[in-house]
Write a protein that holds these residues in place. Sequence first.
Motif, PDB file in Angstrom:
ATOM      1  N   PRO A 175      -4.425  -5.314 -11.227  1.00  0.00           N
ATOM      2  CA  PRO A 175      -5.563  -5.071 -12.129  1.00  0.00           C
ATOM      3  C   PRO A 175      -6.916  -5.342 -11.480  1.00  0.00           C
ATOM      4  N   TYR A 176      -6.939  -6.256 -10.510  1.00  0.00           N
ATOM      5  CA  TYR A 176      -8.209  -6.551  -9.841  1.00  0.00           C
ATOM      6  C   TYR A 176      -8.612  -5.403  -8.917  1.00  0.00           C
ATOM      7  N   LEU A 177      -7.638  -4.810  -8.243  1.00  0.00           N
ATOM      8  CA  LEU A 177      -7.935  -3.641  -7.409  1.00  0.00           C
ATOM      9  C   LEU A 177      -8.384  -2.476  -8.289  1.00  0.00           C
ATOM     10  N   GLN A 178      -7.732  -2.331  -9.424  1.00  0.00           N
ATOM     11  CA  GLN A 178      -8.094  -1.265 -10.356  1.00  0.00           C
ATOM     12  C   GLN A 178      -9.523  -1.453 -10.871  1.00  0.00           C
ATOM     13  N   GLN A 179      -9.912  -2.703 -11.113  1.00  0.00           N
ATOM     14  CA  GLN A 179     -11.276  -2.977 -11.585  1.00  0.00           C
ATOM     15  C   GLN A 179     -12.322  -2.593 -10.540  1.00  0.00           C
ATOM     16  N   LEU A 180     -11.924  -2.527  -9.284  1.00  0.00           N
ATOM     17  CA  LEU A 180     -12.838  -2.094  -8.218  1.00  0.00           C
ATOM     18  C   LEU A 180     -12.954  -0.577  -8.156  1.00  0.00           C
ATOM     19  N   GLY A 181     -12.209   0.106  -9.012  1.00  0.00           N
ATOM     20  CA  GLY A 181     -12.268   1.559  -9.060  1.00  0.00           C
ATOM     21  C   GLY A 181     -11.179   2.245  -8.256  1.00  0.00           C
ATOM     22  N   CYS A 182     -10.183   1.501  -7.828  1.00  0.00           N
ATOM     23  CA  CYS A 182      -9.104   2.078  -7.026  1.00  0.00           C
ATOM     24  C   CYS A 182      -7.950   2.513  -7.922  1.00  0.00           C
ATOM     25  N   GLU A 183      -7.463   3.725  -7.706  1.00  0.00           N
ATOM     26  CA  GLU A 183      -6.201   4.103  -8.344  1.00  0.00           C
ATOM     27  C   GLU A 183      -5.151   3.209  -7.697  1.00  0.00           C
ATOM     28  N   THR A 184      -4.334   2.580  -8.502  1.00  0.00           N
ATOM     29  CA  THR A 184      -3.492   1.488  -8.011  1.00  0.00           C
ATOM     30  C   THR A 184      -2.070   1.620  -8.516  1.00  0.00           C
ATOM     31  N   LEU A 185      -1.130   1.238  -7.678  1.00  0.00           N
ATOM     32  CA  LEU A 185       0.251   1.102  -8.134  1.00  0.00           C
ATOM     33  C   LEU A 185       0.879  -0.074  -7.408  1.00  0.00           C
ATOM     34  N   VAL A 186       1.957  -0.587  -7.985  1.00  0.00           N
ATOM     35  CA  VAL A 186       2.706  -1.690  -7.394  1.00  0.00           C
ATOM     36  C   VAL A 186       3.963  -1.075  -6.805  1.00  0.00           C
ATOM     37  N   LEU A 187       4.130  -1.249  -5.509  1.00  0.00           N
ATOM     38  CA  LEU A 187       5.216  -0.567  -4.826  1.00  0.00           C
ATOM     39  C   LEU A 187       5.618  -1.390  -3.616  1.00  0.00           C
ATOM     40  N   GLY A 188       6.904  -1.575  -3.446  1.00  0.00           N
ATOM     41  CA  GLY A 188       7.352  -2.318  -2.282  1.00  0.00           C
ATOM     42  C   GLY A 188       8.841  -2.193  -2.082  1.00  0.00           C
ATOM     43  N   PRO A 189       9.313  -2.640  -0.931  1.00  0.00           N
ATOM     44  CA  PRO A 189      10.712  -2.433  -0.574  1.00  0.00           C
ATOM     45  C   PRO A 189      11.674  -3.476  -1.129  1.00  0.00           C
ATOM     46  N   GLY A 190      11.184  -4.571  -1.623  1.00  0.00           N
ATOM     47  CA  GLY A 190      12.068  -5.661  -2.020  1.00  0.00           C
ATOM     48  C   GLY A 190      12.697  -5.482  -3.386  1.00  0.00           C
ATOM     49  N   ASP A 191      13.501  -6.446  -3.743  1.00  0.00           N
ATOM     50  CA  ASP A 191      14.148  -6.488  -5.047  1.00  0.00           C
ATOM     51  C   ASP A 191      13.497  -7.610  -5.832  1.00  0.00           C
ATOM     52  N   ILE A 192      12.862  -7.293  -6.941  1.00  0.00           N
ATOM     53  CA  ILE A 192      12.130  -8.297  -7.715  1.00  0.00           C
ATOM     54  C   ILE A 192      13.049  -9.415  -8.201  1.00  0.00           C
ATOM     55  N   ALA A 193      14.333  -9.133  -8.320  1.00  0.00           N
ATOM     56  CA  ALA A 193      15.275 -10.155  -8.787  1.00  0.00           C
ATOM     57  C   ALA A 193      15.400 -11.316  -7.791  1.00  0.00           C
ATOM     58  N   VAL A 214       8.701   2.499   5.530  1.00  0.00           N
ATOM     59  CA  VAL A 214       7.864   3.023   6.615  1.00  0.00           C
ATOM     60  C   VAL A 214       7.649   4.526   6.412  1.00  0.00           C
ATOM     61  N   ARG A 215       8.699   5.269   6.064  1.00  0.00           N
ATOM     62  CA  ARG A 215       8.558   6.713   5.804  1.00  0.00           C
ATOM     63  C   ARG A 215       7.601   6.956   4.637  1.00  0.00           C
ATOM     64  N   LEU A 216       7.727   6.156   3.601  1.00  0.00           N
ATOM     65  CA  LEU A 216       6.841   6.290   2.433  1.00  0.00           C
ATOM     66  C   LEU A 216       5.383   6.066   2.827  1.00  0.00           C
ATOM     67  N   LEU A 217       5.132   4.992   3.556  1.00  0.00           N
ATOM     68  CA  LEU A 217       3.760   4.696   3.971  1.00  0.00           C
ATOM     69  C   LEU A 217       3.212   5.786   4.892  1.00  0.00           C
ATOM     70  N   ARG A 218       4.037   6.284   5.799  1.00  0.00           N
ATOM     71  CA  ARG A 218       3.600   7.387   6.661  1.00  0.00           C
ATOM     72  C   ARG A 218       3.252   8.621   5.825  1.00  0.00           C
ATOM     73  N   GLY A 219       4.086   8.917   4.835  1.00  0.00           N
ATOM     74  CA  GLY A 219       3.817  10.054   3.961  1.00  0.00           C
ATOM     75  C   GLY A 219       2.513   9.895   3.202  1.00  0.00           C
ATOM     76  N   MET A 220       2.228   8.688   2.733  1.00  0.00           N
ATOM     77  CA  MET A 220       0.972   8.445   2.012  1.00  0.00           C
ATOM     78  C   MET A 220      -0.225   8.549   2.949  1.00  0.00           C
ATOM     79  N   ILE A 221      -0.080   7.980   4.146  1.00  0.00           N
ATOM     80  CA  ILE A 221      -1.170   8.064   5.122  1.00  0.00           C
ATOM     81  C   ILE A 221      -1.423   9.520   5.501  1.00  0.00           C
ATOM     82  N   GLU A 222      -0.366  10.253   5.727  1.00  0.00           N
ATOM     83  CA  GLU A 222      -0.527  11.673   6.059  1.00  0.00           C
ATOM     84  C   GLU A 222      -1.241  12.412   4.933  1.00  0.00           C
TER      85      GLU A 222
END
Length: 168
Positions: A114-132, A150-158
């Motif tokens: 929410p803090y990143l979003q307040q700066l005007g950034c479109e934001t999502l929570v995404l990561g490789p781990g298991d929240i459990a 790594v493939r996901l991040l490369r795709g986003m950067i591209e």
Amino acid sequence: EWQDQYNNPLFDVPQPTLNLGCIHGGDNPNRICGQCSLEYDLRPLPGMEPDQLRDAIAGRLRPVADRHQVKIDLAPLFPSVPAFDQGADGELVKLAERLTGHAAEAVAFATEAPYLQQLGCETLVLGPGDIACAHQPDEYLDLDRIEPTVRLLRGMIEHYCLQPASRG
């Protein structure tokens, strides 16, 4: 009232929650307690403003305090964390869904989003781990989760950094 007013079926618990989780008072069973403290945890849903919720709770407690001629001090233990809500129709969400092959979903834990979003950034929570297993003893990350991330991040950067922006 809040559970009637607010409902978000994207969450496992679709209503806001209020837990009266910690009560301290008195020092001996044969004396009248001079003071008591109650700590509660309020978990709002997106669209609920924490300060308005605190004001509503204070408004409900003031008449009780007046009626019983006691003093009630209300103070947050820490600053509120706004509920995070990123629309499922946003470009970043759609891109993440396309690149991962998974639909976006709501989660019930706090992040910096929410803090990143307040700066005007479109934001999502995404990561490789298991929240459990996150923030637990023996927390770990399966090695087979790294390469897809790594493939996901490369795709986003591209998408955002290497492809020319479309001109409409």
